[in-house]
Scaffold this active site. Structure first.
Site, mmCIF file in Angstrom:
data_model
loop_
_atom_site.group_PDB
_atom_site.id
_atom_site.type_symbol
_atom_site.label_atom_id
_atom_site.label_comp_id
_atom_site.label_asym_id
_atom_site.label_seq_id
_atom_site.Cartn_x
_atom_site.Cartn_y
_atom_site.Cartn_z
ATOM 1 N N ASP A 44 0.866 -1.165 0.135
ATOM 2 C CA ASP A 44 -0.129 0.225 -0.566
ATOM 3 C C ASP A 44 1.050 1.166 -0.010
ATOM 4 O O ASP A 44 2.166 1.125 0.076
ATOM 5 C CB ASP A 44 -1.583 -0.336 1.023
ATOM 6 C CG ASP A 44 -0.767 0.177 2.180
ATOM 7 O OD1 ASP A 44 1.104 0.455 2.636
ATOM 8 O OD2 ASP A 44 -1.180 0.265 3.262
ATOM 9 N N CYS A 47 3.248 -3.106 4.120
ATOM 10 C CA CYS A 47 2.383 -1.841 4.732
ATOM 11 C C CYS A 47 2.893 -1.660 5.697
ATOM 12 O O CYS A 47 4.341 -1.490 5.742
ATOM 13 C CB CYS A 47 0.904 -2.163 4.837
ATOM 14 S SG CYS A 47 1.068 -3.434 6.360
ATOM 15 N N THR A 104 2.726 -1.670 8.412
ATOM 16 C CA THR A 104 3.412 -2.734 10.144
ATOM 17 C C THR A 104 3.481 -4.085 9.123
ATOM 18 O O THR A 104 4.298 -5.152 10.161
ATOM 19 C CB THR A 104 2.148 -3.033 10.670
ATOM 20 O OG1 THR A 104 1.345 -3.285 10.279
ATOM 21 C CG2 THR A 104 2.276 -1.033 11.198
ATOM 22 N N HIS A 143 9.044 -24.080 9.424
ATOM 23 C CA HIS A 143 7.880 -24.656 10.100
ATOM 24 C C HIS A 143 6.665 -25.016 9.681
ATOM 25 O O HIS A 143 6.229 -25.655 9.751
ATOM 26 C CB HIS A 143 8.414 -24.360 11.358
ATOM 27 C CG HIS A 143 9.846 -25.001 12.335
ATOM 28 N ND1 HIS A 143 9.984 -24.920 13.855
ATOM 29 C CD2 HIS A 143 10.842 -25.343 11.500
ATOM 30 C CE1 HIS A 143 10.910 -25.413 13.541
ATOM 31 N NE2 HIS A 143 11.747 -25.748 12.896
ATOM 32 N N HIS A 185 6.327 -30.895 11.198
ATOM 33 C CA HIS A 185 5.897 -29.627 10.874
ATOM 34 C C HIS A 185 4.652 -30.379 9.860
ATOM 35 O O HIS A 185 3.670 -29.505 9.590
ATOM 36 C CB HIS A 185 6.726 -28.467 10.253
ATOM 37 C CG HIS A 185 8.147 -28.934 10.417
ATOM 38 N ND1 HIS A 185 7.651 -27.929 11.707
ATOM 39 C CD2 HIS A 185 9.108 -29.138 11.213
ATOM 40 C CE1 HIS A 185 8.643 -28.226 13.011
ATOM 41 N NE2 HIS A 185 9.420 -28.580 11.795
HETATM 42 C C1 RB5 Z 1 -1.455 2.980 6.685
HETATM 43 O O1 RB5 Z 1 -1.457 4.055 7.263
HETATM 44 C C2 RB5 Z 1 -1.600 1.833 7.650
HETATM 45 O O2 RB5 Z 1 -2.970 1.503 8.852
HETATM 46 C C3 RB5 Z 1 -1.253 0.170 6.827
HETATM 47 O O3 RB5 Z 1 -0.049 0.274 5.902
HETATM 48 C C4 RB5 Z 1 -1.468 -0.686 7.244
HETATM 49 O O4 RB5 Z 1 0.562 -0.837 8.501
HETATM 50 C C5 RB5 Z 1 -1.876 -1.323 8.442
HETATM 51 O O5 RB5 Z 1 -2.566 -2.420 8.307
#
Ligand code: RB5
Length: 145
Positions: free
Chosen positions: A8, A65, A67, A98, A133
């Site tokens: 994203d 993204c 996180t 695994h 596994h």
């Molecule tokens: C975008 O602001 C953020 O929410 C997205 O990239 C992501 O981290 C969501 O899990």
């Protein structure tokens, strides 16, 4: 190796970096977007990569993204996908060895580009160990039914 890549707006810069290094390393990268920093919804891109991997068009996927968490939650809704958020090379190796993970999720706001490349390298160069596994992964697959 054929690798699907998706991001994203919060992961786009890292995905561009990863696409370049993977291509230079001889991999065939299918970049499914996004292609700018304009705000988009991460589930749309997680689905594109998840469908590519689950459908056998690509062998592994990478999603980025902010996180890595939203991408992993979404990708894991697609049958046949085992997506793992990894912050370390060890986690990336274990996710393949695994858990037979087939999609790596990274967070551009969490992991710097140098470490991210090492995590990607660990993920794509590791293989599923099978054995004990395999029956555990089969139990995950059974939950999809
Ligand atoms: C975008 O602001 C953020 O929410 C997205 O990239 C992501 O981290 C969501 O899990």
């Amino acid at each position: 190796m054929k690798i699907a890549l998706g991001a994203d707006h919060a992961g786009m810069m890292l995905s561009v970096d990863l696409a370049k290094s993977l291509t230079e390393a001889g991999h065939q990268v299918e970049d499914l977007g996004t292609y700018s920093e304009a705000s988009v919804d991460y589930p749309d891109f997680a689905k594109k990569v998840a469908d590519s991997v689950a459908g056998g068009k690509t062998e592994l996927g990478i999603l980025v993204c902010g996180t890595g968490i939203g991408m992993s939650i979404t990708a894991n809704k697609v049958h046949g996908v085992r997506a793992a958020v990894c912050r370390t090379e060890f986690e990336a190796k274990m996710a393949r060895a695994h858990n037979d993970a087939n999609i790596l999720c990274l967070g551009q706001r969490v992991t710097g580009p140098g470490l991210a490349k090492e995590i990607v390298r660990a993920f794509i160069s590791s293989s599923f160990e099978g054995g004990r596994h395999a029956s555990r992964v089969a139990k995950i697959t059974a939950l999809e039914k």
